[in-house]
Design a protein around this motif. Structure first.
Motif, PDB file in Angstrom:
ATOM      1  N   LEU A  68      59.170  61.585  64.982  1.00 14.55           N
ATOM      2  CA  LEU A  68      58.954  60.206  64.470  1.00 14.55           C
ATOM      3  C   LEU A  68      58.916  59.237  65.578  1.00 14.55           C
ATOM      4  O   LEU A  68      59.690  59.249  66.379  1.00 14.55           O
ATOM      5  N   PRO A  69      58.043  58.334  65.521  1.00 12.51           N
ATOM      6  CA  PRO A  69      58.052  57.153  66.373  1.00 12.51           C
ATOM      7  C   PRO A  69      59.334  56.504  66.287  1.00 12.51           C
ATOM      8  O   PRO A  69      59.862  56.234  65.189  1.00 12.51           O
ATOM      9  N   THR A  70      60.074  55.878  67.325  1.00 10.51           N
ATOM     10  CA  THR A  70      61.141  55.354  67.618  1.00 10.51           C
ATOM     11  C   THR A  70      60.957  53.665  67.471  1.00 10.51           C
ATOM     12  O   THR A  70      61.693  52.942  67.207  1.00 10.51           O
ATOM     13  N   ARG A  71      59.452  53.557  67.567  1.00  9.76           N
ATOM     14  CA  ARG A  71      59.125  52.060  67.442  1.00  9.76           C
ATOM     15  C   ARG A  71      57.596  52.023  66.628  1.00  9.76           C
ATOM     16  O   ARG A  71      57.066  52.931  66.430  1.00  9.76           O
ATOM     17  N   ILE A  72      57.451  51.024  65.907  1.00 10.64           N
ATOM     18  CA  ILE A  72      56.395  50.769  65.092  1.00 10.64           C
ATOM     19  C   ILE A  72      55.154  50.524  66.218  1.00 10.64           C
ATOM     20  O   ILE A  72      55.024  49.743  66.757  1.00 10.64           O
ATOM     21  N   PRO A  73      53.952  51.343  66.023  1.00  4.88           N
ATOM     22  CA  PRO A  73      52.779  51.143  67.146  1.00  4.88           C
ATOM     23  C   PRO A  73      52.139  49.827  66.754  1.00  4.88           C
ATOM     24  O   PRO A  73      52.056  49.377  65.589  1.00  4.88           O
ATOM     25  N   ASP A  74      51.623  49.270  67.651  1.00  8.09           N
ATOM     26  CA  ASP A  74      50.889  47.819  67.605  1.00  8.09           C
ATOM     27  C   ASP A  74      49.513  48.181  67.008  1.00  8.09           C
ATOM     28  O   ASP A  74      48.925  47.483  66.308  1.00  8.09           O
ATOM     29  N   LYS A  75      48.960  49.584  67.297  1.00  8.36           N
ATOM     30  CA  LYS A  75      47.720  49.795  66.480  1.00  8.36           C
ATOM     31  C   LYS A  75      48.142  50.865  65.438  1.00  8.36           C
ATOM     32  O   LYS A  75      48.293  52.181  65.938  1.00  8.36           O
ATOM     33  N   PRO A  76      48.035  50.744  64.283  1.00  9.52           N
ATOM     34  CA  PRO A  76      48.317  51.983  63.282  1.00  9.52           C
ATOM     35  C   PRO A  76      47.236  52.919  63.162  1.00  9.52           C
ATOM     36  O   PRO A  76      47.719  54.043  62.989  1.00  9.52           O
ATOM     37  N   GLU A  77      46.022  52.795  63.759  1.00  8.47           N
ATOM     38  CA  GLU A  77      45.034  53.572  63.912  1.00  8.47           C
ATOM     39  C   GLU A  77      45.705  55.127  64.743  1.00  8.47           C
ATOM     40  O   GLU A  77      45.404  55.991  64.507  1.00  8.47           O
ATOM     41  N   HIS A  78      46.760  54.555  65.775  1.00 10.03           N
ATOM     42  CA  HIS A  78      47.157  55.532  66.757  1.00 10.03           C
ATOM     43  C   HIS A  78      47.861  56.444  65.747  1.00 10.03           C
ATOM     44  O   HIS A  78      48.006  57.691  66.017  1.00 10.03           O
ATOM     45  N   LEU A  79      48.807  55.854  64.725  1.00 11.76           N
ATOM     46  CA  LEU A  79      49.500  56.835  63.790  1.00 11.76           C
ATOM     47  C   LEU A  79      48.773  57.519  62.875  1.00 11.76           C
ATOM     48  O   LEU A  79      49.014  58.787  62.707  1.00 11.76           O
ATOM     49  N   LEU A  80      47.678  57.197  62.289  1.00 12.13           N
ATOM     50  CA  LEU A  80      46.637  58.076  61.770  1.00 12.13           C
ATOM     51  C   LEU A  80      46.422  59.084  62.626  1.00 12.13           C
ATOM     52  O   LEU A  80      46.266  60.288  61.974  1.00 12.13           O
ATOM     53  N   GLN A  81      45.808  59.163  63.750  1.00 14.72           N
ATOM     54  CA  GLN A  81      45.442  59.921  64.469  1.00 14.72           C
ATOM     55  C   GLN A  81      46.524  61.089  64.734  1.00 14.72           C
ATOM     56  O   GLN A  81      46.391  62.302  64.806  1.00 14.72           O
ATOM     57  N   TYR A  82      47.563  60.593  65.103  1.00 17.85           N
ATOM     58  CA  TYR A  82      48.795  61.267  65.386  1.00 17.85           C
ATOM     59  C   TYR A  82      49.009  62.081  64.137  1.00 17.85           C
ATOM     60  O   TYR A  82      49.576  63.353  64.075  1.00 17.85           O
ATOM     61  N   LEU A  83      49.202  61.769  62.857  1.00 11.63           N
ATOM     62  CA  LEU A  83      49.457  62.294  61.789  1.00 11.63           C
ATOM     63  C   LEU A  83      48.263  63.415  61.258  1.00 11.63           C
ATOM     64  O   LEU A  83      48.686  64.542  60.964  1.00 11.63           O
ATOM     65  N   ASP A  84      47.145  63.046  61.724  1.00 13.38           N
ATOM     66  CA  ASP A  84      46.015  63.956  61.566  1.00 13.38           C
ATOM     67  C   ASP A  84      46.344  65.332  62.502  1.00 13.38           C
ATOM     68  O   ASP A  84      46.213  66.489  62.018  1.00 13.38           O
ATOM     69  N   LEU A  85      46.736  64.950  63.641  1.00 13.21           N
ATOM     70  CA  LEU A  85      47.116  65.820  64.603  1.00 13.21           C
ATOM     71  C   LEU A  85      48.350  66.977  64.129  1.00 13.21           C
ATOM     72  O   LEU A  85      48.210  68.024  64.339  1.00 13.21           O
TER      73      LEU A  85
END
Length: 167
Positions: A68-85
């Motif tokens: 899990l990320p230890t910090r909240i990403p500035d760009k939520p789209e990165h989290l979507l991409q990571y989740l898809d991956l």
């Protein structure tokens, strides 16, 4: 068979870790902190006797929680991409019951992260005009999907974070 399953999970962990570094190594907000305790809806407190399957599930869950990320990403789209991956890799590495187990564990880990940490911050970002409605909607659809997969109300996930506003 047991060795092959553990090897697949370890391989998934390594691949996800590399992906995590690529997606979140730059461009995150807040200070570095430890892995968040997101709670779980898969296990009940106070259980004294565990089956082999439950122990394996607990190990797998522990590994995924470390991603899990230890910090909240500035760009939520990165989290979507990571989740898809993460889910794509689970699909590549496992099938049948093993795949369903990985999806269950990933849903618990990310569901807890969304519930307690990410969605409150995302909501605040939306109301401040830093995130668009479509992005927020995508995250809530995914969150609702986690709830459906786990047949839960999220009661044992981490409490929702209170976002402090500067005075």
């Amino acid at each position: 068979r047991k060795y092959a399953k553990s090897k697949k999970i370890l391989m998934l962990y390594k691949l996800l870790f590399i992906s995590f570094v690529l997606w979140f190594g730059v461009g995150v907000s807040a200070n570095t902190c430890g892995t968040p305790n997101v709670g779980t809806v898969l296990f009940t407190p106070g259980k004294e006797c565990w089956s082999e399957k439950e122990i394996e599930r607990l190990r797998t869950r522990y590994l995924f929680e470390q991603l899990l990320p230890t910090r909240i990403p500035d760009k939520p789209e990165h989290l979507l991409q990571y989740l898809d991956l993460c889910f794509d890799l689970a699909d590549e590495l496992a099938d049948g019951e093993d795949f369903e187990e990985l999806v269950t564990v990933l849903s618990d880990v990310f569901g807890g992260f969304f519930h307690g940490f990410f969605l409150p911050v995302l909501n605040e970002a939306f109301y401040e005009g830093r995130v668009n409605y479509e992005t927020v909607k995508q995250f809530y659809i995914i969150y609702d999907h986690f709830i459906d997969i786990l047949n839960t109300d999220g009661q044992n996930w981490a409490e929702r974070r209170v976002v402090q506003k500067p005075i």
